[in-house]
Design an enzyme around this catalytic site. Structure first.
Site, PDB file in Angstrom:
ATOM      1  N   HIS A 189      -0.944   0.588  -9.639  1.00 35.68           N
ATOM      2  CA  HIS A 189      -1.628  -0.367  -8.736  1.00 35.68           C
ATOM      3  C   HIS A 189      -2.221  -1.546  -9.521  1.00 35.68           C
ATOM      4  CE1 HIS A 189      -3.654  -0.622  -4.521  1.00 35.68           C
ATOM      5  NE2 HIS A 189      -3.430  -1.832  -5.015  1.00 35.68           N
ATOM      6  N   ARG A 219       0.866  -1.178   0.000  1.00 37.05           N
ATOM      7  CA  ARG A 219       0.000   0.000   0.000  1.00 37.05           C
ATOM      8  C   ARG A 219       0.902   1.228   0.000  1.00 37.05           C
ATOM      9  NH1 ARG A 219      -3.464  -2.705  -1.570  1.00 37.05           N
ATOM     10  NH2 ARG A 219      -5.507  -3.145  -0.671  1.00 37.05           N
ATOM     11  N   GLU A 256      -3.411   7.836  -4.235  1.00 38.01           N
ATOM     12  CA  GLU A 256      -3.904   7.329  -5.527  1.00 38.01           C
ATOM     13  C   GLU A 256      -5.230   7.996  -5.864  1.00 38.01           C
ATOM     14  OE1 GLU A 256      -3.954   3.034  -5.432  1.00 38.01           O
ATOM     15  OE2 GLU A 256      -1.844   2.978  -4.912  1.00 38.01           O
TER      16      GLU A 256
END
Ligand code: GLV
Length: 324
Positions: free
Chosen positions: A283, A236, A265
């Site tokens: 991602h 993450r 993000e």
């Protein structure tokens, strides 16, 4: 009148999972290619028994209090930092995730980032696209071999172990890891964080995001790494301090990084795009047809298992809710 329970899916997912849900529920799938706005989500969930969420859907207490029928939140991800699990438990809402099925895909992606940053493939690709290759040179664009290197894995769960296994098998790497518990896999050795940072040629992060892991890798940790080392993050974004990483890449504190996840993000910190020693992906570590199809099935089964008598979910994080 349809007496079937209502389930809402916040984003289009592979058909395999949707077909499973259709068999049991009055199903509504939002097929727009953008995250659902919070007020719309609350509106949709007003009379729903179950929801299939993605990792950008924030499922907090304030939202849960407005959707009294909800019995299950099934996250289409292994990570669940977008969901307040204790608050869900208090309200009798089961929370599911999709472990195992994305392990291979994510570990392969970490390997791809290691390969591309160490071999400078993206940088080379850019040179060719720009047609700025100055011609072969003995000292031109030297990278790093992986054979026998030390790989330090922070968080030695399923994905960390799979990457360790791959690096050991493919390149005879030495694996060291940091984890709360002792894991007995192959020749990997458990070490403290300081030793891991100092010894590793590649540091790969595989911990979940929580209060203890936010900015786990910051300026101090980056400075402890070898100047020739690479940092890889497929976990993450907020686990790594992005400002500190940018500075480390600019100043050559480490040799490079491969990053699939970002602090804010879908944005990335301005300046990262100028770092040639950085490979970024948006991602997409679990974004394979294989993993996403299986994730859709597990996420669907988690809803079916909670809402349909006689069916079992695959992975529920707060099992105590089901026992009631
Ligand atoms: C993806 O990032 C996941 O947690 O599954």
């Amino acid at each position: 009148m349809d007496s079937r329970k209502k389930v809402f899916v916040t984003r289009e997912i592979p058909e395999a999972g949707l077909k499973m849900l259709e068999q049991h529920f009055d199903l509504k799938v939002r097929r727009e290619d953008s995250p659902i706005p919070r007020d719309k989500l609350i509106e949709e969930l007003k009379d729903c028994d179950g929801v299939l969420t993605i990792l950008t859907d924030k499922m907090d207490a304030e939202l849960m209090d407005q959707v009294p029928n909800l019995k299950v939140i099934s996250n289409f991800a292994v990570g669940y930092d977008n969901i307040q699990v204790p608050q869900a438990t208090q309200r009798g809402i089961a929370v599911g995730n999709t472990p195992e099925v994305l392990t291979q895909s994510t570990a392969e992606h970490a390997l791809a980032l290691i390969m591309s940053v160490a071999k400078r493939t993206n940088e080379g690709d850019m040179v060719m696209r720009e047609d700025s290759f100055p011609g072969w040179g003995p000292m031109y664009m030297l990278g790093t071999e992986l054979e026998g290197k030390t790989v330090g894995i922070i968080g030695y769960g399923r994905i960390g172990q799979k990457l360790g296994e791959m690096m050991e098998k493919a390149f005879d790497c030495k694996i060291i890891y940091m984890d709360h518990s002792e894991k007995s896999t192959g020749g990997a050795r458990k070490v403290e964080l300081d030793e891991l940072l100092r010894e590793s040629d590649i540091v790969s992060v595989h911990v979940p995001l929580n209060e203890n892991t936010r900015h786990f890798i910051g300026e101090k940790e980056l400075k402890m790494m070898k100047k020739s080392a690479y940092l890889i993050n497929t976990a993450r974004g907020p686990v790594v301090d992005e400002e500190a990483l940018l500075k480390a890449l600019q100043e050559g504190t480490i040799r490079g990084a491969g990053i699939d996840v970002f602090e804010k993000e879908p944005r990335r910190l301005a300046g990262l795009e100028k770092c040639k020693n950085l490979v970024m992906t948006p991602h997409t570590a679990s974004a394979t047809w294989e993993a996403r199809t299986k994730m859709s099935e597990v996420a669907a089964q988690n809803i079916i298992g909670v809402l349909i008598e006689g069916q079992a979910p695959v992975s529920i994080l707060n099992q105590e809710v089901l026992a009631k």
